[in-house]
Motif scaffolding. Structure first.
Motif, PDB file in Angstrom:
ATOM      1  N   THR A 201       0.603  -6.030  -8.021  1.00  0.00           N
ATOM      2  CA  THR A 201      -0.253  -5.547  -7.544  1.00  0.00           C
ATOM      3  C   THR A 201      -1.266  -4.194  -8.130  1.00  0.00           C
ATOM      4  O   THR A 201      -2.307  -4.771  -8.003  1.00  0.00           O
ATOM      5  N   MET A 202      -0.843  -3.214  -8.271  1.00  0.00           N
ATOM      6  CA  MET A 202      -1.738  -2.658  -9.165  1.00  0.00           C
ATOM      7  C   MET A 202      -1.512  -2.835 -10.730  1.00  0.00           C
ATOM      8  O   MET A 202      -3.213  -2.802 -10.734  1.00  0.00           O
ATOM      9  N   LYS A 203      -1.206  -3.538 -11.035  1.00  0.00           N
ATOM     10  CA  LYS A 203      -1.705  -3.963 -12.565  1.00  0.00           C
ATOM     11  C   LYS A 203      -3.129  -5.465 -12.235  1.00  0.00           C
ATOM     12  O   LYS A 203      -3.561  -5.296 -12.966  1.00  0.00           O
ATOM     13  N   ASP A 204      -2.924  -6.277 -10.838  1.00  0.00           N
ATOM     14  CA  ASP A 204      -3.597  -7.440 -11.129  1.00  0.00           C
ATOM     15  C   ASP A 204      -4.861  -6.147 -11.017  1.00  0.00           C
ATOM     16  O   ASP A 204      -6.184  -6.795 -11.135  1.00  0.00           O
ATOM     17  N   ARG A 205      -4.610  -5.023  -9.613  1.00  0.00           N
ATOM     18  CA  ARG A 205      -6.666  -4.487  -9.927  1.00  0.00           C
ATOM     19  C   ARG A 205      -6.477  -3.824 -10.998  1.00  0.00           C
ATOM     20  O   ARG A 205      -7.792  -2.819 -10.775  1.00  0.00           O
ATOM     21  N   GLY A 206      -5.950  -3.782 -11.953  1.00  0.00           N
ATOM     22  CA  GLY A 206      -5.593  -2.558 -12.859  1.00  0.00           C
ATOM     23  C   GLY A 206      -6.022  -1.171 -12.902  1.00  0.00           C
ATOM     24  O   GLY A 206      -6.764  -0.178 -13.710  1.00  0.00           O
ATOM     25  N   HIS A 207      -5.270  -0.124 -11.618  1.00  0.00           N
ATOM     26  CA  HIS A 207      -5.431   0.669 -11.555  1.00  0.00           C
ATOM     27  C   HIS A 207      -3.896   1.368 -11.284  1.00  0.00           C
ATOM     28  O   HIS A 207      -2.316   0.597 -11.349  1.00  0.00           O
TER      29      HIS A 207
ATOM     30  N   SER B 219       2.468   1.476  -4.053  1.00  0.00           N
ATOM     31  CA  SER B 219       2.162   1.813  -4.456  1.00  0.00           C
ATOM     32  C   SER B 219       1.306   3.650  -4.457  1.00  0.00           C
ATOM     33  O   SER B 219       1.051   3.775  -5.156  1.00  0.00           O
TER      34      SER B 219
ATOM     35  N   THR C 231       0.258  -0.830 -16.046  1.00  0.00           N
ATOM     36  CA  THR C 231      -0.381  -2.294 -17.033  1.00  0.00           C
ATOM     37  C   THR C 231       0.731  -2.560 -17.961  1.00  0.00           C
ATOM     38  O   THR C 231       2.495  -2.083 -17.634  1.00  0.00           O
TER      39      THR C 231
ATOM     40  N   GLU D  72       0.996  -1.089   0.192  1.00  0.00           N
ATOM     41  CA  GLU D  72       0.259   0.044   0.340  1.00  0.00           C
ATOM     42  C   GLU D  72       1.208   1.021   0.081  1.00  0.00           C
ATOM     43  O   GLU D  72       1.160   2.723  -1.398  1.00  0.00           O
TER      44      GLU D  72
END
Length: 78
Positions: free
Chosen positions: A52-58, A10, A61, A7
């Motif tokens: 983690t950000m990529k997996d959440r689409g945040h 991120s 990419t 977190e």
């Protein structure tokens, strides 16, 4: 060097993007190139946060502007 939670790291990546240190339309970066733009944070923190950000689409990419999967990281355009 700081070891950050997913977190917290991120938030560092979000701040990097917000201040224009990594922008939409910039050529793709290897993970270590993103890491170098975030001072005093250990590599594994950036690795974990980006994935983690990529997996959440945040915000980030690994899909190139052409639409093909890539080994490079991009700021999402949407």
């Amino acid at each position: 060097m700081r070891h950050l939670s997913v977190e917290a790291c991120s938030r560092e990546i979000e701040a990097l993007i917000e201040r224009g240190g990594w922008t939409v339309g910039e050529k793709g970066l290897r993970l270590h190139e993103v890491w170098r733009r975030i001072p005093d944070v250990v590599y594994i923190s950036v690795y974990d946060a980006l994935h983690t950000m990529k997996d959440r689409g945040h915000l980030v990419t690994t899909v190139a502007p052409s639409g093909k999967p890539s080994q490079f990281w991009y700021v999402r355009a949407d």
